[in-house]
Design a protein around this motif. Structure first.
Motif, PDB file in Angstrom:
ATOM      1  N   LEU A   4      -2.693   8.942  -6.496  1.00 33.70           N
ATOM      2  CA  LEU A   4      -3.942   9.367  -5.808  1.00 33.70           C
ATOM      3  C   LEU A   4      -4.066  10.742  -5.743  1.00 33.70           C
ATOM      4  N   SER A   5      -4.847  11.507  -6.123  1.00 31.38           N
ATOM      5  CA  SER A   5      -5.220  12.771  -5.597  1.00 31.38           C
ATOM      6  C   SER A   5      -5.801  13.097  -4.234  1.00 31.38           C
ATOM      7  N   LEU A   6      -5.333  14.185  -3.834  1.00 34.85           N
ATOM      8  CA  LEU A   6      -5.830  14.389  -2.556  1.00 34.85           C
ATOM      9  C   LEU A   6      -7.381  14.645  -2.318  1.00 34.85           C
ATOM     10  N   GLY A   7      -7.612  15.112  -3.592  1.00 33.62           N
ATOM     11  CA  GLY A   7      -9.068  15.582  -3.783  1.00 33.62           C
ATOM     12  C   GLY A   7     -10.107  14.325  -3.879  1.00 33.62           C
ATOM     13  N   LEU A   8      -9.421  13.265  -4.015  1.00 31.19           N
ATOM     14  CA  LEU A   8     -10.507  12.230  -4.100  1.00 31.19           C
ATOM     15  C   LEU A   8     -11.081  11.641  -2.629  1.00 31.19           C
ATOM     16  N   PRO A   9     -12.218  11.467  -2.642  1.00 32.89           N
ATOM     17  CA  PRO A   9     -12.894  11.132  -1.275  1.00 32.89           C
ATOM     18  C   PRO A   9     -12.141  10.187  -0.476  1.00 32.89           C
ATOM     19  N   GLU A  10     -11.440   9.046  -0.884  1.00 33.39           N
ATOM     20  CA  GLU A  10     -10.783   8.259  -0.041  1.00 33.39           C
ATOM     21  C   GLU A  10      -9.414   7.978  -0.383  1.00 33.39           C
ATOM     22  N   PRO A  11      -8.243   9.075  -0.399  1.00 32.95           N
ATOM     23  CA  PRO A  11      -7.046   8.914  -0.849  1.00 32.95           C
ATOM     24  C   PRO A  11      -6.177   7.634  -0.142  1.00 32.95           C
ATOM     25  N   LEU A  12      -6.617   7.687   1.284  1.00 33.40           N
ATOM     26  CA  LEU A  12      -5.977   6.697   2.023  1.00 33.40           C
ATOM     27  C   LEU A  12      -6.464   5.283   2.224  1.00 33.40           C
ATOM     28  N   PHE A  13      -7.879   5.263   2.297  1.00 37.76           N
ATOM     29  CA  PHE A  13      -8.530   3.932   2.679  1.00 37.76           C
ATOM     30  C   PHE A  13      -9.140   3.291   1.358  1.00 37.76           C
ATOM     31  N   GLY A  14      -9.158   3.797   0.377  1.00 39.19           N
ATOM     32  CA  GLY A  14      -9.775   3.355  -1.022  1.00 39.19           C
ATOM     33  C   GLY A  14      -9.066   1.988  -1.501  1.00 39.19           C
ATOM     34  N   GLY A  15      -9.646   1.154  -2.108  1.00 41.13           N
ATOM     35  CA  GLY A  15      -8.949   0.023  -2.792  1.00 41.13           C
ATOM     36  C   GLY A  15      -8.828  -1.084  -1.814  1.00 41.13           C
ATOM     37  N   PRO A  16      -8.421  -2.190  -2.260  1.00 42.60           N
ATOM     38  CA  PRO A  16      -8.306  -3.478  -1.666  1.00 42.60           C
ATOM     39  C   PRO A  16      -7.343  -3.440  -0.514  1.00 42.60           C
ATOM     40  N   ALA A  17      -7.288  -4.555   0.330  1.00 44.75           N
ATOM     41  CA  ALA A  17      -6.157  -4.783   1.189  1.00 44.75           C
ATOM     42  C   ALA A  17      -5.318  -5.723   0.629  1.00 44.75           C
ATOM     43  N   PRO A  18      -3.952  -5.649   1.087  1.00 44.36           N
ATOM     44  CA  PRO A  18      -3.160  -4.875   1.645  1.00 44.36           C
ATOM     45  C   PRO A  18      -2.972  -3.497   1.475  1.00 44.36           C
ATOM     46  N   ARG A  19      -3.407  -2.499   1.950  1.00 40.31           N
ATOM     47  CA  ARG A  19      -3.451  -1.391   1.688  1.00 40.31           C
ATOM     48  C   ARG A  19      -2.020  -0.406   1.964  1.00 40.31           C
ATOM     49  N   LEU A  20      -1.293  -0.072   0.992  1.00 40.61           N
ATOM     50  CA  LEU A  20      -0.028   0.501   1.161  1.00 40.61           C
ATOM     51  C   LEU A  20      -0.203   1.878   0.637  1.00 40.61           C
ATOM     52  N   ARG A  21       0.710   2.923   1.102  1.00 41.18           N
ATOM     53  CA  ARG A  21       0.460   4.272   0.171  1.00 41.18           C
ATOM     54  C   ARG A  21       2.223   4.766   0.088  1.00 41.18           C
ATOM     55  N   ALA A  22       2.711   5.492  -0.434  1.00 37.97           N
ATOM     56  CA  ALA A  22       4.107   6.117  -0.306  1.00 37.97           C
ATOM     57  C   ALA A  22       3.919   7.416  -0.650  1.00 37.97           C
ATOM     58  N   ILE A  23       4.950   8.063   0.208  1.00 40.85           N
ATOM     59  CA  ILE A  23       4.986   9.651  -0.217  1.00 40.85           C
ATOM     60  C   ILE A  23       6.454   9.989  -0.371  1.00 40.85           C
ATOM     61  N   PRO A  24       6.749  10.540  -1.744  1.00 32.62           N
ATOM     62  CA  PRO A  24       7.993  10.968  -2.207  1.00 32.62           C
ATOM     63  C   PRO A  24       8.799  11.773  -1.146  1.00 32.62           C
ATOM     64  N   ALA A  25       9.983  11.340  -1.092  1.00 37.34           N
ATOM     65  CA  ALA A  25      10.694  12.122  -0.144  1.00 37.34           C
ATOM     66  C   ALA A  25      10.897  13.660  -0.340  1.00 37.34           C
ATOM     67  N   SER A  26      10.695  14.095  -1.589  1.00 33.06           N
ATOM     68  CA  SER A  26      10.789  15.464  -1.800  1.00 33.06           C
ATOM     69  C   SER A  26       9.417  16.161  -1.311  1.00 33.06           C
ATOM     70  N   GLU A  27       8.503  15.534  -0.875  1.00 34.31           N
ATOM     71  CA  GLU A  27       7.163  16.069  -0.590  1.00 34.31           C
ATOM     72  C   GLU A  27       7.272  16.132   0.915  1.00 34.31           C
ATOM     73  N   PRO A  28       6.594  17.276   1.465  1.00 27.18           N
ATOM     74  CA  PRO A  28       6.470  17.516   2.754  1.00 27.18           C
ATOM     75  C   PRO A  28       5.379  16.326   3.518  1.00 27.18           C
ATOM     76  N   PHE A  29       6.238  15.268   4.121  1.00 27.26           N
ATOM     77  CA  PHE A  29       5.404  14.141   4.582  1.00 27.26           C
ATOM     78  C   PHE A  29       4.291  14.123   5.388  1.00 27.26           C
ATOM     79  N   LEU A  30       4.371  14.924   6.637  1.00 31.62           N
ATOM     80  CA  LEU A  30       3.643  15.080   7.599  1.00 31.62           C
ATOM     81  C   LEU A  30       2.370  16.003   7.241  1.00 31.62           C
ATOM     82  N   ASP A  31       2.512  16.985   6.437  1.00 33.17           N
ATOM     83  CA  ASP A  31       1.635  17.837   5.836  1.00 33.17           C
ATOM     84  C   ASP A  31       0.796  16.974   4.861  1.00 33.17           C
ATOM     85  N   LEU A  32       1.082  16.314   3.953  1.00 33.29           N
ATOM     86  CA  LEU A  32       0.544  15.519   3.062  1.00 33.29           C
ATOM     87  C   LEU A  32      -0.322  14.450   3.782  1.00 33.29           C
ATOM     88  N   LEU A  33       0.165  13.763   4.907  1.00 37.87           N
ATOM     89  CA  LEU A  33      -0.510  12.974   5.603  1.00 37.87           C
ATOM     90  C   LEU A  33      -1.646  13.410   6.418  1.00 37.87           C
TER      91      LEU A  33
END
Length: 647
Positions: A4-33
C-alpha cells in the motif's frame, strides 16, 4: 505480497475487516506509522481529526518515539492522537479513552504488598510443616511465585485443578509432589485471600481489563480510529484486544516484521524458540493469512537480502539440511554479500574492550553533524560501562537502563546501616559510614581521620561504641571521641529496635529511616536517587512490612537488603539526544543511523532461561502455562528486528 503506497487516501483503514498491516523490519516503523496516520486522518478543515485517534504501542519508549515522529512532521503545536503503552494501557483512568465501565474489576494489589503477603503465606506454611522459617528465603520464594502468577496471566487459562494428581498423571519423580502441594498457595489460598480483600492480582488485573475492553469494543464498536501497532501479541488477552480492534470500522493492527514470504514448510516448523513464533500464534488467533497482509513501505533489494539472510541464520534446526541450496536459490554468494553489506562483526577479548570499542563508535558518530547512533543490549552491565566511558568525554546519551539502587549514594547508606544494625561498632562499616558523602556528622575531617587511624584500623579493640569512645587510643583526640558519641546518638533508634527480641519489617524500616535522617538530614532523600530509595524501598517497607509478619531482629537487615536488590533507579528520558543506549525492549521500533547490538555472547543474548523451581517442563505444559523457551523466541525476534536495521 501486497503493498500500500503511503500516498493513497486510506493506507491504514481501507479494505474489509479484519484489518491488518505489516511494516518490514528494515523500515523505520514509527516514522512510517506516523506518515500513514497523517495520510489517513489529517484534514485541513478538521484540526481534531488526528487527535480523535487512539494508538496502543508496546511500551512507553515507543510511545515517546511516535510523539517525536509526529512532531518532526507536524511541528510542536499539532493536536496529536492519544498514545498509550499497550503494556500498561490503564496507567490512567480517563473515561474518554477507555470508557466509564472499563474499570469495574477489583483494583490490583500493590506489588510490594503482594510480595509481602505471598511471603507471609510461605512462612506460615513452612512453620506448619516444620520447615526452614526464614523471611528472606520466603521473600525469594514469593518472587518466584509472583513470576508464576505473571506467567499464568499471559495465557487463556491455567488448569490449577490438575495439581493434586499432576505428578501421578505424568509419572514424575515423587519429589515434585511437594512442589505441587506448595503451589496450593497460588492455586487456592491466594485467590481466596484476594477475594476476601476485594483485590485482584497485578498481572491478572491487566489481563481482565484487556479482556473487558475487547468485549466492550466488540459489543459496542467505537467509530474513532483505534490502532494497535508494534506488538507481537505474545499475551493471550493482547491477542483478544487485537482481534477486536482489527474488526472495528476504523480499527487496524500493525504488526512488526512479519515474514510474509517464508515457505509453508518452514512456517509450520516454527517452534517457541523461533523469532516468528509469537507472530505465528497471533496470526492464528486472528485467523489471518500472512501472505494477504498489506505492507506499509517498500523493501529495497538490499533490505530483502538482509531479511532473508537473517531468516536463514535463525531457521529451525530441522530446516537447515538444505541451507546452502536455499541460499543458492536466493542468489548465491552475491545475494549473501548484498545481505551482509553494512554489517560488521567485532569480537572483543574482554568486557572492558567491548565497552571501549562501542563507546568509540558512538563518539565517532557525533563527529558527523546530525548523525545518530544507538547501542541496543540486554546486558545492563555493558550499558553502564559504555555510559561511564562516554561520560569521560562529556557525552550524556539517552539511556533506558537504571542503576541498582544499592549502587546509588542513598542506597549505599541504607546498606551500611543494615550492616551496622547487626553491630553498631563494626570498624569497616563504621569507617565507610563516616566517609559517606551524605553523612553530615563527619564534616570535621581531622576528627574522622584520627578516629580511623587511631582506633578503627588494625585489630579490633572495642565491642561497642561506648568502648570505642572510651578507648585509650582516643584519649588525646577529643574531636574523635565527640564524633563517636554523635554517631552513637544518631544510630540510637536502630540500636534500640535491634535490642528487641522480635520486630516487624515496618519497625526496622522506620528505625533505619530515622537513623539515616539523623546522619544526613533531609538531604539523604533528595534527588532521583534519594526519592527512589525513600519511596521505592523504605516507604513501601513501612507501609506493607507488617504483612510479612514478626521476625527475629537479626533477620530484619537481610530482609530489607533483599528489598533493595532488584530496584532500579528511574532515568530521565532525553529523547532528543543523538546517542542512545537502550535495552532490547526499549529498542523495539526505534531506529538510529548506526545501530550497535552489544552483548551477543552465550548466556547474555539470549539470557539463560533459568528453571521453574516449582514445576517441571512437563508439569507446565500439562497445566497450560507458557513454555520457558518462548523467552528465547522473543529474544531472537528482538535480534532479528534490530539486525535488519544495521548498516
Amino acid at each position: 505480497m501486497t503493498s500500500l503506497s503511503l500516498g493513497l487516501p486510506e493506507p491504514l483503514f481501507g479494505g474489509p475487516a479484519p484489518r491488518l498491516r505489516a511494516i518490514p523490519a528494515s523500515e523505520p516503523f514509527l516514522d512510517l506509522l506516523a506518515e500513514a496516520m497523517i495520510a489517513a486522518l489529517k484534514r485541513d478543515d478538521d484540526p481534531f481529526a488526528l487527535a480523535d485517534a487512539l494508538v496502543l504501542l508496546p511500551n512507553r519508549r515507543s510511545a515517546r518515539g511516535l510523539i517525536d515522529a509526529f512532531a518532526h512532521r507536524l511541528g510542536g503545536a499539532a493536536l496529536l492522537p492519544t498514545i498509550r503503552p499497550l503494556g500498561d494501557p490503564y496507567a490512567d483512568d480517563d473515561p474518554d479513552v477507555w470508557g466509564a465501565d472499563a474499570f469495574d474489576a477489583p483494583p490490583a494489589i500493590a506489588k510490594t504488598r503482594r510480595r509481602m503477603e505471598l511471603a507471609s503465606l510461605i512462612r506460615r506454611r513452612d512453620k506448619a510443616e516444620n520447615g526452614v522459617e526464614d523471611p528472606a528465603r520466603a521473600l525469594a520464594l514469593a518472587d518466584e511465585l509472583a513470576k508464576l502468577l505473571d506467567s499464568a496471566a499471559t495465557v487463556d487459562r491455567v488448569a490449577w485443578e490438575l495439581l493434586p494428581k499432576l505428578v501421578e498423571d505424568i509419572d514424575l519423580a515423587r519429589h515434585w509432589e511437594s512442589s505441587a502441594r506448595f503451589l496450593d498457595i497460588i492455586a487456592t489460598y491466594w485467590p481466596a485471600h484476594l477475594q476476601e480483600e476485594g483485590l485482584s492480582d497485578v498481572a491478572a488485573h491487566g489481563a481482565a481489563l484487556r479482556r473487558t475492553l475487547a468485549q466492550r469494543w466488540e459489543a459496542q464498536q467505537p467509530t474513532r480510529p483505534i490502532i494497535i501497532a508494534g506488538s507481537t501479541g505474545s499475551i493471550a488477552t493482547t491477542r483478544e484486544l487485537m482481534r477486536a480492534v482489527a474488526g472495528l470500522p476504523r480499527g487496524v493492527v500493525v504488526l512488526p516484521g512479519v515474514d510474509v514470504d517464508l515457505d509453508d514448510d518452514s512456517w509450520d516448523a516454527i517452534g517457541d524458540q523461533h523469532p516468528q513464533f509469537a507472530l505465528k500464534e497471533t496470526l492464528q488467533a486472528l485467523s489471518a493469512d500472512r501472505r494477504a497482509i498489506p505492507t506499509l513501505g517498500e523493501e529495497t533489494p538490499a533490505s530483502r537480502a538482509r531479511r532473508v539472510l537473517v531468516r536463514e541464520a535463525l531457521a529451525p534446526a530441522e530446516k537447515t539440511a538444505d541451507w546452502l541450496q536455499r541460499l543458492t536459490d536466493a542468489g548465491g554468494a552475491a545475494f549473501v554479500k548484498q545481505g551482509a553489506s553494512g554489517l560488521r562483526l567485532l569480537e572483543a577479548a574482554t568486557e572492558d574492550e567491548e565497552a571501549t570499542a562501542i563507546a568509540l563508535m558512538l563518539r565517532e558518530a557525533l563527529e558527523t553533524p546530525g548523525r545518530t547512533a544507538a547501542l541496543a543490549t540486554p546486558d545492563a552491565t555493558l550499558a553502564l560501562r559504555v555510559e561511564a566511558k562516554l561520560a569521560r568525554w562529556g557525552i550524556e546519551p539517552s539511556v533506558s537502563h537504571g542503576r541498582p539502587l544499592s549502587a546509588t549514594p542513598p542506597g549505599a547508606l541504607v546498606a551500611l546501616l543494615c550492616e551496622l544494625a547487626r553491630d553498631a561498632a563494626e570498624p569497616i562499616a563504621l569507617a565507610a559510614l563516616l566517609k559517606h558523602p551524605l553523612v553530615l556528622l563527619s564534616a570535621n575531617v581531622s576528627a574522622r581521620s584520627a578516629l580511623e587511624h587511631q582506633a578503627l584500623r588494625g585489630p579490633r579493640r572495642h565491642a561497642t561504641l561506648d568502648d570505642l569512645a572510651a578507648s585509650e587510643s582516643l584519649q588525646k583526640w577529643d574531636s574523635a571521641q565527640d564524633l563517636v558519641r554523635k554517631t552513637k546518638d544518631a544510630l540510637a533508634p536502630l540500636v534500640a529496635v535491634m535490642a528487641r527480641g522480635e520486630i516487624s519489617l515496618r519497625d526496622f524500616a522506620e528505625a533505619l529511616t530515622e537513623a539515616a535522617e539523623n546522619l544526613g538530614g533531609a538531604a539523604a532523600w533528595q534527588g532521583r536517587d534519594g526519592e527512589a530509595v525513600a519511596k521505592g524501598v523504605l516507604t513501601e517497607a513501612i507501609e506493607h512490612g507488617a504483612a510479612l509478619g514478626p521476625m527475629r531482629a537479626d533477620q530484619a537487615p537481610r530482609v530489607l537488603l533483599k528489598l533493595l536488590e532488584p530496584q532500579q533507579e528511574p532515568r530521565a528520558a532525553t529523547s532528543d539526544a543523538r546517542i542512545a543506549i537502550w535495552g532490547t525492549l526499549e529498542a523495539r521500533l526505534q531506529r538510529h543511523d548506526l545501530m550497535i547490538l552489544g552483548g551477543l555472547n552465550e548466556g547474555v543474548w539470549p539470557a539463560p532461561l533459568g528453571e521453574d523451581p516449582f514445576l517441571s517442563r512437563a508439569m507446565r505444559d500439562k497445566l497450560g502455562l507458557p513454555s520457558l523457551d518462548q523467552r528465547i523466541g522473543l529474544a531472537a525476534h528482538d535480534f532479528a528486528q534490530l539486525a535488519k536495521l544495521c548498516g
